[in-house]
Motif scaffolding. Structure first.
Motif, PDB file in Angstrom:
ATOM      1  N   SER A   1       0.865  -1.179   0.000  1.00 59.44           N
ATOM      2  CA  SER A   1       0.000   0.000   0.000  1.00 59.44           C
ATOM      3  C   SER A   1       0.898   1.225   0.000  1.00 59.44           C
ATOM      4  O   SER A   1       1.740   1.379   0.893  1.00 59.44           O
ATOM      5  CB  SER A   1      -0.903   0.007   1.241  1.00 59.44           C
ATOM      6  OG  SER A   1      -1.717   1.154   1.261  1.00 59.44           O
ATOM      7  N   ALA A   2       0.741   2.100  -0.992  1.00 60.16           N
ATOM      8  CA  ALA A   2       1.657   3.230  -1.104  1.00 60.16           C
ATOM      9  C   ALA A   2       1.107   4.281  -2.055  1.00 60.16           C
ATOM     10  O   ALA A   2       0.104   4.065  -2.749  1.00 60.16           O
ATOM     11  CB  ALA A   2       3.026   2.771  -1.591  1.00 60.16           C
ATOM     12  N   LYS A   3       1.809   5.412  -2.095  1.00 59.43           N
ATOM     13  CA  LYS A   3       1.479   6.502  -3.021  1.00 59.43           C
ATOM     14  C   LYS A   3       2.712   6.852  -3.830  1.00 59.43           C
ATOM     15  O   LYS A   3       3.778   7.140  -3.277  1.00 59.43           O
ATOM     16  CB  LYS A   3       0.981   7.733  -2.264  1.00 59.43           C
ATOM     17  CG  LYS A   3       0.543   8.878  -3.185  1.00 59.43           C
ATOM     18  CD  LYS A   3      -0.024  10.039  -2.375  1.00 59.43           C
ATOM     19  CE  LYS A   3      -0.516  11.152  -3.293  1.00 59.43           C
ATOM     20  NZ  LYS A   3      -1.094  12.289  -2.517  1.00 59.43           N
ATOM     21  N   TYR A   4       2.560   6.822  -5.129  1.00 60.54           N
ATOM     22  CA  TYR A   4       3.610   7.220  -6.070  1.00 60.54           C
ATOM     23  C   TYR A   4       3.310   8.645  -6.518  1.00 60.54           C
ATOM     24  O   TYR A   4       2.226   8.921  -7.041  1.00 60.54           O
ATOM     25  CB  TYR A   4       3.606   6.269  -7.257  1.00 60.54           C
ATOM     26  CG  TYR A   4       4.522   6.652  -8.394  1.00 60.54           C
ATOM     27  CD1 TYR A   4       5.908   6.679  -8.236  1.00 60.54           C
ATOM     28  CD2 TYR A   4       4.005   6.971  -9.654  1.00 60.54           C
ATOM     29  CE1 TYR A   4       6.743   7.007  -9.289  1.00 60.54           C
ATOM     30  CE2 TYR A   4       4.833   7.299 -10.711  1.00 60.54           C
ATOM     31  CZ  TYR A   4       6.207   7.318 -10.520  1.00 60.54           C
ATOM     32  OH  TYR A   4       7.039   7.645 -11.573  1.00 60.54           O
ATOM     33  N   THR A   5       4.253   9.554  -6.284  1.00 57.72           N
ATOM     34  CA  THR A   5       4.036  10.969  -6.581  1.00 57.72           C
ATOM     35  C   THR A   5       5.071  11.465  -7.579  1.00 57.72           C
ATOM     36  O   THR A   5       6.279  11.338  -7.348  1.00 57.72           O
ATOM     37  CB  THR A   5       4.128  11.811  -5.301  1.00 57.72           C
ATOM     38  OG1 THR A   5       3.146  11.349  -4.361  1.00 57.72           O
ATOM     39  CG2 THR A   5       3.875  13.287  -5.603  1.00 57.72           C
TER      40      THR A   5
END
Length: 258
Positions: free
Chosen positions: A244-248
């Protein structure tokens, strides 16, 4: 990696876009609002020469999970965007390839392209995940080939996270764009895939390069038929496996220069 051909949103797109807010004339600096939020499987948005795809093509291999992609800003000189995901199950299967693609006139022969310049700054939080960050470029002998695949696929990995691997086997190490890369070669369906991974395992959070150098190397050393191939897609994004993560992506630009 099990990396099947995936459909692009130009065929199956469903858009969920919020209007772009107009600046408010007061003493407070206007807040930049998102241009679009894409949560459908093939959610799609395009503006200013770029297109974005949530592209959850491999979600069927997950036991649970979801993903949404947000476009923060677009201009002719570049874009900013992010994708947030949570995927469980099928740890060795790619679940999606959320990406930003450069729009260009179809029918450009690879041998006539002088450069494929690109610049990106990105981050991943948290980093205890299984995923990659990669460019993905398709070419084909047919200039009107469907954008869901090609004859050849070039991937340039900026990060290999959590022990994931590319298609095929390592064949050599080469220096391109100022870095050493391990080259893996293998099949993705009917496509032949060339994947370049940082040889030292480092992550390229900031990357400025000409991807045409990679094609020139392949033409000279790996039998890539550059004189009869046409550019089909030119994208950059991330392939999550599990976690679970956010790629920015704080800034990204790409150009096809003739």
């Amino acid at each position: 990696m099990l990396f099947n051909p995936y459909a692009l949103a130009s065929i199956l797109a469903v858009v969920t876009a919020s209007p772009v807010a107009q600046p408010v004339e007061n003493s407070v600096t206007p807040v930049r609002r998102q241009a679009a939020t894409l949560c459908d499987q093939y959610g799609y948005y395009a503006a200013n020469g770029y297109e974005f795809n949530n592209n959850n093509w491999g979600k069927g291999s997950a036991s649970s999970g979801s993903q949404c992609t947000t476009v923060q800003s677009t201009s002719g000189s570049g874009v900013s965007w992010s994708t947030q995901w949570n995927w469980q199950g099928g740890q060795d299967n790619v679940k999606s390839y959320a990406n930003a693609g450069k729009q260009f006139q179809r029918g450009i022969k690879m041998s006539s392209i002088k450069s494929l310049t690109t610049n990106i700054q990105w981050d991943y939080q948290p980093r205890e995940i299984r995923a990659n960050v990669a460019y993905d470029v398709f070419t084909a002998a047919d200039p009107n080939h469907a954008t869901s695949s090609g004859d050849y696929e070039l991937m340039v990995w900026l990060a290999r996270i959590g022990g994931v691997y590319p298609i095929g086997n390592k064949v050599t190490t080469v220096n391109l764009a100022g870095f050493n890369w391990d080259l893996y070669v293998g099949p993705n369906g009917s496509m032949k895939v060339f994947s370049f991974l940082p040889a030292d395992g480092s992550w390229k959070f900031s990357f400025n390069a000409d991807l045409k150098q990679f094609f020139n190397y392949l033409a000279s050393n790996q039998g890539y038929p550059i004189n009869n191939q046409y550019l089909i897609v030119f994208q950059q994004g991330t392939e999550p496996f599990t976690g679970s993560a956010k790629y920015t992506v704080s800034s990204y630009s790409a150009n096809v220069n003739l």
